[in-house]
Structures are given as C-alpha cells and as structure tokens.
Write a protein that holds these residues in place. Structure first.
Motif, PDB file in Angstrom:
ATOM      1  N   GLN A 171      34.965  37.764  32.655  1.00 19.49           N
ATOM      2  CA  GLN A 171      34.903  37.495  34.088  1.00 19.49           C
ATOM      3  C   GLN A 171      34.912  36.003  34.379  1.00 19.49           C
ATOM      4  O   GLN A 171      35.585  35.540  35.298  1.00 19.49           O
TER       5      GLN A 171
ATOM      6  N   ARG B  56      37.818  34.106  36.503  1.00 21.14           N
ATOM      7  CA  ARG B  56      37.391  33.400  37.720  1.00 21.14           C
ATOM      8  C   ARG B  56      37.689  31.895  37.629  1.00 21.14           C
ATOM      9  O   ARG B  56      38.251  31.306  38.562  1.00 21.14           O
TER      10      ARG B  56
ATOM     11  N   THR C  47      41.640  31.160  37.515  1.00 19.52           N
ATOM     12  CA  THR C  47      42.340  31.330  38.788  1.00 19.52           C
ATOM     13  C   THR C  47      41.956  30.231  39.776  1.00 19.52           C
ATOM     14  O   THR C  47      42.799  29.747  40.542  1.00 19.52           O
TER      15      THR C  47
ATOM     16  N   ILE D  36      41.587  33.994  46.222  1.00 19.58           N
ATOM     17  CA  ILE D  36      41.265  35.036  45.260  1.00 19.58           C
ATOM     18  C   ILE D  36      39.825  35.469  45.467  1.00 19.58           C
ATOM     19  O   ILE D  36      38.912  34.638  45.481  1.00 19.58           O
ATOM     20  N   LYS D  37      39.603  36.766  45.627  1.00 23.36           N
ATOM     21  CA  LYS D  37      38.260  37.312  45.709  1.00 23.36           C
ATOM     22  C   LYS D  37      37.977  38.111  44.443  1.00 23.36           C
ATOM     23  O   LYS D  37      38.903  38.632  43.808  1.00 23.36           O
ATOM     24  N   TYR D  38      36.694  38.223  44.106  1.00 26.23           N
ATOM     25  CA  TYR D  38      36.300  38.839  42.844  1.00 26.23           C
ATOM     26  C   TYR D  38      35.309  39.974  43.087  1.00 26.23           C
ATOM     27  O   TYR D  38      34.099  39.757  43.108  1.00 26.23           O
TER      28      TYR D  38
ATOM     29  N   SER E 211      32.710  43.743  38.835  1.00 24.97           N
ATOM     30  CA  SER E 211      33.292  44.502  37.736  1.00 24.97           C
ATOM     31  C   SER E 211      32.175  44.947  36.816  1.00 24.97           C
ATOM     32  O   SER E 211      31.351  44.134  36.393  1.00 24.97           O
TER      33      SER E 211
ATOM     34  N   VAL F 181      39.024  43.328  34.430  1.00 24.67           N
ATOM     35  CA  VAL F 181      38.441  42.430  35.429  1.00 24.67           C
ATOM     36  C   VAL F 181      39.272  42.546  36.697  1.00 24.67           C
ATOM     37  O   VAL F 181      40.487  42.336  36.678  1.00 24.67           O
ATOM     38  N   ARG F 182      38.610  42.887  37.796  1.00 22.28           N
ATOM     39  CA  ARG F 182      39.316  43.134  39.050  1.00 22.28           C
ATOM     40  C   ARG F 182      39.251  41.913  39.959  1.00 22.28           C
ATOM     41  O   ARG F 182      38.208  41.262  40.075  1.00 22.28           O
ATOM     42  N   THR F 183      40.376  41.612  40.600  1.00 19.66           N
ATOM     43  CA  THR F 183      40.435  40.547  41.591  1.00 19.66           C
ATOM     44  C   THR F 183      41.284  41.021  42.767  1.00 19.66           C
ATOM     45  O   THR F 183      42.028  42.004  42.657  1.00 19.66           O
TER      46      THR F 183
ATOM     47  N   ASP G  98      44.440  43.596  38.605  1.00 17.53           N
ATOM     48  CA  ASP G  98      43.505  43.929  37.541  1.00 17.53           C
ATOM     49  C   ASP G  98      43.994  43.322  36.235  1.00 17.53           C
ATOM     50  O   ASP G  98      45.167  43.462  35.869  1.00 17.53           O
TER      51      ASP G  98
END
Length: 207
Positions: A30, A34, A37, A119-121, A124, A135-137, A149
């Motif tokens: 993660q 993060r 990006t 970008i939002k997080y 997860s 890991v989802r964004t 993802d």
C-alpha cells in the motif's frame, strides 16, 4: 472506453516507475502504490509531459518500470497453460516481446496525463501474512472516477506488480484470451512472430 483504459493503465504504470527515483519502501504494497502515484502527480505538476516526446517517455518507462514489475510473472500468467509448453528460449522471447508491446502500446498515453489528476485510496484489507494482494485506488480526472486495482506479490526484494485492473478489465486476463487464440492457430512461434510484427509496426509509427 479504450482510450480511457489506455490513459489510466499508463498512469498506473508510470506512477510505479516514478518510485525508483526516491527508493520507495517496497516492503509494504500500500505504501509502495500510494507513494509512487503521488510522486508522478507531483512530477506532472512540476513539468508537463509533452505527448510528442515519445523518446523521453519510452526511456522513462523502459528505465524505471522494471524494478517494481515482474514481467516474467505477467507473461507466464498471460500464456496460461501454454507457458509450460514453451522452451526456455521461447519464454525469453515472449517476455521481451510482451514487455516491448506494453511499452510501445501504452507509452503514448502517458503524455495525456495532466496536473488535475487525483488519486484516492479506499481501504484495502491486507493481512501482514498475505503474499499476494490487491491494492485498490480510484483515479479522478474531470470528476470521472475510475477504479484501478494493482495486484502484487511478495518477493525477497519486496513487493512486485504483475497485473492491473482498469475499468473492470484485468490485463493478464485480456491477453490470455488473445495469446491462446493465436497459439491454437499458429503455435507458440506464431505468437512470437505476431508480437515481433506488432512491435515493429508500433516502433515505426513513433519515428
């Protein structure tokens, strides 16, 4: 939809390549995603990427994406059951040509990245004992959210990316069908020839 897929897929890959500059901690998937990006967004805001500067884009991707991506794993999964039928020499050719195809195909869209990309997080659920995670964004540009993802697995050198899901489409799944169809018709050597021809065509378009 294809244009948006290319754009956000490139944003994902390009974000990971930016991680090499700051030696991002790859021991946490993660944090890796993060931080990487965020770095590329900061870079775009500082210096816009000229979409016509294909040489620069190609050099950046080719130079810096490799430390955080396992192309061998991506290629073997895209090949599915046919991977074990390939000789070591064929496997090396497939990895190299597939890598070049992804770089050629998606490098141009990197030039479309703009400073207003956000970008939002979302949370997860990752257990410390996990060795394979997603890991989802959510990428937002102009108010349009796009879920991205990242699938990574743990290695002795840290986490490595091997698949990406954009707009509900996993990269490996998409190419597995294409590769399987070509192999059934023309064999593994036929797939290698097809990849070489595509790369030559894409390279000539960028000259």
């Amino acid at each position: 939809m294809k244009t948006r897929f290319l754009l956000y897929f490139c944003a994902a890959l390009f974000a990971l390549q930016g991680a090499a500059y700051a030696q991002v901690d790859s021991s946490d998937p993660q944090i890796l995603i993060r931080t990487a990006t965020q770095q590329i967004l900061d870079e775009v805001r500082t210096r816009a990427i000229d979409p016509n500067d294909i040489r620069r884009i190609m050099d950046i991707v080719d130079r810096d994406i490799l430390p955080y991506t396992d192309f061998r794993r991506t290629t073997s999964l895209a090949m599915g059951r046919h991977w074990q039928s390939a000789t070591p020499a064929q496997q090396r050719q497939l990895i190299e040509q597939f890598k070049l195809l992804l770089i050629h195909t998606y490098s141009g869209a990197i030039g479309q990245l703009r400073a207003d990309q956000q970008i939002k997080y979302p949370p997860s659920r990752i257990d410390p004992a996990d060795s394979d995670v997603v890991v989802r964004t959510v990428a937002i540009r102009g108010g349009e959210p796009v879920e991205i993802d990242y699938r990574l697995y743990k290695t002795s050198q840290g986490w490595r990316l091997y698949d990406i899901n954009v707009l509900g489409v996993w990269l490996v799944q998409t190419y597995r069908q294409q590769f399987g169809d070509e192999i059934r018709q023309n064999g593994i050597d036929g797939l290698i020839r097809l990849l070489i021809e595509r790369n030559q065509h894409l390279a000539s378009d960028k000259q």
